[in-house]
Design a protein around this motif. Structure first.
Motif, short mmCIF file in Angstrom:
data_model
loop_
_atom_site.label_atom_id
_atom_site.label_comp_id
_atom_site.label_asym_id
_atom_site.label_seq_id
_atom_site.Cartn_x
_atom_site.Cartn_y
_atom_site.Cartn_z
N GLN A 263 -147.67 -26.17 -62.01
CA GLN A 263 -147.28 -25.83 -60.65
C GLN A 263 -148.09 -24.65 -60.13
O GLN A 263 -148.51 -24.62 -58.97
N LEU A 264 -148.33 -23.67 -61.00
CA LEU A 264 -149.12 -22.51 -60.60
C LEU A 264 -150.54 -22.93 -60.23
O LEU A 264 -151.09 -22.46 -59.23
N ARG A 265 -151.12 -23.80 -61.02
CA ARG A 265 -152.48 -24.27 -60.74
C ARG A 265 -152.54 -24.99 -59.39
O ARG A 265 -153.44 -24.73 -58.58
N ARG A 266 -151.57 -25.89 -59.13
CA ARG A 266 -151.56 -26.61 -57.85
C ARG A 266 -151.40 -25.65 -56.68
O ARG A 266 -152.07 -25.78 -55.66
N ALA A 267 -150.48 -24.69 -56.83
CA ALA A 267 -150.23 -23.76 -55.74
C ALA A 267 -151.45 -22.88 -55.47
O ALA A 267 -151.77 -22.58 -54.32
N MET A 268 -152.13 -22.47 -56.54
CA MET A 268 -153.32 -21.64 -56.36
C MET A 268 -154.45 -22.42 -55.69
O MET A 268 -155.18 -21.88 -54.84
N LEU A 269 -154.60 -23.68 -56.06
CA LEU A 269 -155.62 -24.50 -55.42
C LEU A 269 -155.31 -24.70 -53.94
O LEU A 269 -156.20 -24.59 -53.08
N ASP A 270 -154.04 -25.00 -53.63
CA ASP A 270 -153.64 -25.17 -52.23
C ASP A 270 -153.85 -23.87 -51.45
O ASP A 270 -154.35 -23.87 -50.32
N GLY A 271 -153.47 -22.75 -52.08
CA GLY A 271 -153.67 -21.46 -51.42
C GLY A 271 -155.13 -21.13 -51.22
O GLY A 271 -155.52 -20.57 -50.19
N GLY A 272 -155.97 -21.49 -52.20
CA GLY A 272 -157.41 -21.26 -52.06
C GLY A 272 -158.00 -22.05 -50.92
O GLY A 272 -158.83 -21.53 -50.15
N MET A 273 -157.56 -23.30 -50.78
CA MET A 273 -158.08 -24.12 -49.68
C MET A 273 -157.59 -23.60 -48.33
O MET A 273 -158.35 -23.56 -47.36
N GLN A 274 -156.33 -23.18 -48.28
CA GLN A 274 -155.79 -22.62 -47.04
C GLN A 274 -156.55 -21.36 -46.65
O GLN A 274 -156.92 -21.17 -45.48
N THR A 275 -156.83 -20.51 -47.63
CA THR A 275 -157.57 -19.27 -47.36
C THR A 275 -159.00 -19.58 -46.91
O THR A 275 -159.53 -18.93 -45.99
N ALA A 276 -159.63 -20.57 -47.54
CA ALA A 276 -161.00 -20.92 -47.18
C ALA A 276 -161.09 -21.39 -45.73
O ALA A 276 -162.02 -21.04 -44.99
N VAL A 277 -160.10 -22.19 -45.30
CA VAL A 277 -160.07 -22.66 -43.91
C VAL A 277 -159.97 -21.48 -42.95
O VAL A 277 -160.70 -21.41 -41.94
N VAL A 278 -159.09 -20.54 -43.25
CA VAL A 278 -158.90 -19.38 -42.38
C VAL A 278 -160.17 -18.53 -42.34
O VAL A 278 -160.61 -18.09 -41.27
N MET A 279 -160.77 -18.29 -43.50
CA MET A 279 -161.96 -17.43 -43.55
C MET A 279 -163.14 -18.05 -42.82
O MET A 279 -163.94 -17.35 -42.18
N LEU A 280 -163.28 -19.37 -42.92
CA LEU A 280 -164.35 -20.04 -42.19
C LEU A 280 -164.14 -19.92 -40.69
O LEU A 280 -165.09 -19.72 -39.92
N LEU A 281 -162.87 -20.01 -40.27
CA LEU A 281 -162.56 -19.81 -38.85
C LEU A 281 -162.92 -18.39 -38.40
O LEU A 281 -163.49 -18.19 -37.33
N VAL A 282 -162.58 -17.42 -39.23
CA VAL A 282 -162.90 -16.03 -38.90
C VAL A 282 -164.41 -15.83 -38.79
O VAL A 282 -164.91 -15.20 -37.85
N ALA A 283 -165.14 -16.39 -39.76
CA ALA A 283 -166.60 -16.25 -39.74
C ALA A 283 -167.20 -16.87 -38.49
O ALA A 283 -168.08 -16.28 -37.85
#
Length: 426
Positions: A263-283
């Motif tokens: 569960q931790l692995r899945r949540a971290m992957l989902d969180g990483g993808m969510q963060t990547a989307v936000v950071m790309l928007l910011v950039a």
């Protein structure tokens, strides 16, 4: 004319499902090339990198990670047990538990989507087993998750603070009182539904059970103390509090000796993808923001509106309507990054406090998370509950009315969100 062409190009790309961040960057490049030539593209990569690596933004992946650790180490389950013992004796108590836990969980994750995905997967099936309808279960979970993003920490608030160049910590403090008022409002609506449809009581109040669940969940309470106490006390910045929250979540998880690595692995992957989307928007927004600033569009917009009215409450009304409309079509991160840099000169000239306005923007976009067609949080809740989005929306309209009430109160009674800010910072 050029700005109109860029906007049409952006709209066309979004309509054919080009990711908003990519469409935004391409539109900005078109404007830069048209006005400054190809040579202006030399620094594009560096500008985007600098925009996405601001210190305040580090808080986003940290809060998401803290929430993932909570779910994988039994922290969330113990929190649900405690809230159940505290208010489960009220009719419709499981709905109250849902709202209460959501408000607490948001103090660690900062994300409404993460909130509804983590808690909804536990509470919605349980509510359905106890006789709650699927539309009601989805509606109360969804609305509570969106309201919770105005309680610190909040990813939309972090993005607003970066875009408006204002204080993240003061925004967090401003959201505390409105969040609690909204939570009480949602519980009131849930109680009315419970009385009308005879939803079950979870059990009689037992002091012994409350004590037991409190002691089991006691280490968990260190998380909001670290986050809110550190920020309110001026001991740490929001970013530093996020890092401390991760460390505390790990230590509490080790104390419980209950770690679900899958569960931790899945949540971290989902969180990483969510963060990547936000950071790309910011950039991408850095490019667009630079172009718009040089084109003087924000200043022209501010002058046009101020020519129409200089009354800041009328301006707030117009901006509320505007943000409610774009909330139908844009995710909160995209809406903040696209619009806030354009609006900031207007609120500055109108004499509107940027902290007060930041809370108004966040509330507007929280409502947008509940209104189709985009409605990211509502759709997630519907998916978990296996309920039709329109059936859920018929119930959810009463909970959304609470969010609207909090929005109106915070817009026109600034003392509500600003009382703690004035106490701690001014």
């Amino acid at each position: 004319m050029l700005v109109a062409v860029m906007f049409l190009a952006l709209l066309a790309m979004v309509l054919i499902n080009v990711p908003i961040a990519v469409a935004l960057a391409i539109s900005a490049v078109i404007g830069l090339v048209a006005t400054e030539g190809v040579s202006s593209l030399v620094t594009v990569g560096l500008d985007m990198y600098d925009g996405a690596t601001k210190f305040s933004l580090i808080a986003i992946p940290m809060f998401v990670l803290a929430g993932a650790i909570m779910n994988a180490t039994g922290i969330t389950r113990r929190l649900i047990n405690f809230v159940s013992a505290l208010i489960g004796f009220v009719r419709g108590g499981l709905a109250m538990i849902n709202i209460g836990v959501s408000l607490f969980f948001a103090e660690i994750s900062g994300s409404a989507v993460a909130d509804v995905a983590a808690l909804g997967s536990i509470l919605i099936p349980e509510m359905k087993k106890r006789g709650y309808s699927a539309p009601f279960s989805a509606a109360v979970t969804s609305s509570a998750a969106s309201l919770a993003i105005i309680i610190p920490p909040s990813i939309p608030m972090i993005l607003y603070a970066v875009s408006a160049e204002t204080s993240v910590e003061q925004l967090f403090v401003a959201g505390f009182v409105p969040g609690l008022l909204g939570g009480l409002g949602l519980m009131t609506v849930a109680y009315v539904f419970a009385r009308r449809y005879d939803f079950p009581v979870e059990g009689v109040f037992e002091a012994s059970r409350l004590k037991t669940t409190f002691l089991e969940a006691l280490p968990t309470f260190a998380l909001p103390v670290i986050i809110l106490g550190g920020i309110f006390g001026g001991l740490v910045t929001a970013t530093e509090a996020a890092g401390l929250a991760v460390i505390a979540a790990i230590l509490i998880g080790l104390y419980y000796r209950e770690v679900d690595l899958g569960q931790l692995r899945r949540a971290m992957l989902d969180g990483g993808m969510q963060t990547a989307v936000v950071m790309l928007l910011v950039a991408a927004s850095v490019l667009m923001g630079g172009f718009l600033t040089r084109a003087q569009l924000p200043q022209e917009l501010a002058a046009a509106i101020l020519d129409f009215t200089s009354n800041k409450y009328v301006i707030l009304l117009l901006l509320n309507i505007f943000f409610l409309i774009i909330g139908f079509f844009l995710h909160s991160a995209a809406a903040i990054i696209l619009v806030v840099p354009i609006i900031v000169p207007l609120i500055q000239q109108a004499g509107i406090d940027p902290i007060h306005f930041g809370l108004v923007v966040t509330l507007n976009l929280a409502i947008g998370q509940q209104t189709p067609p985009v409605a990211s949080v509502l759709i997630t809740a519907c998916s978990i509950a296996r309920a039709n989005i329109w059936e859920v929306s018929k119930v959810n309209v009463y909970f959304v009315a609470v969010l609207l009430g909090v929005l109106i109160l915070c817009t026109y009674v600034p003392a509500v969100p600003m009382m703690l800010v004035d106490l701690f910072y001014r």
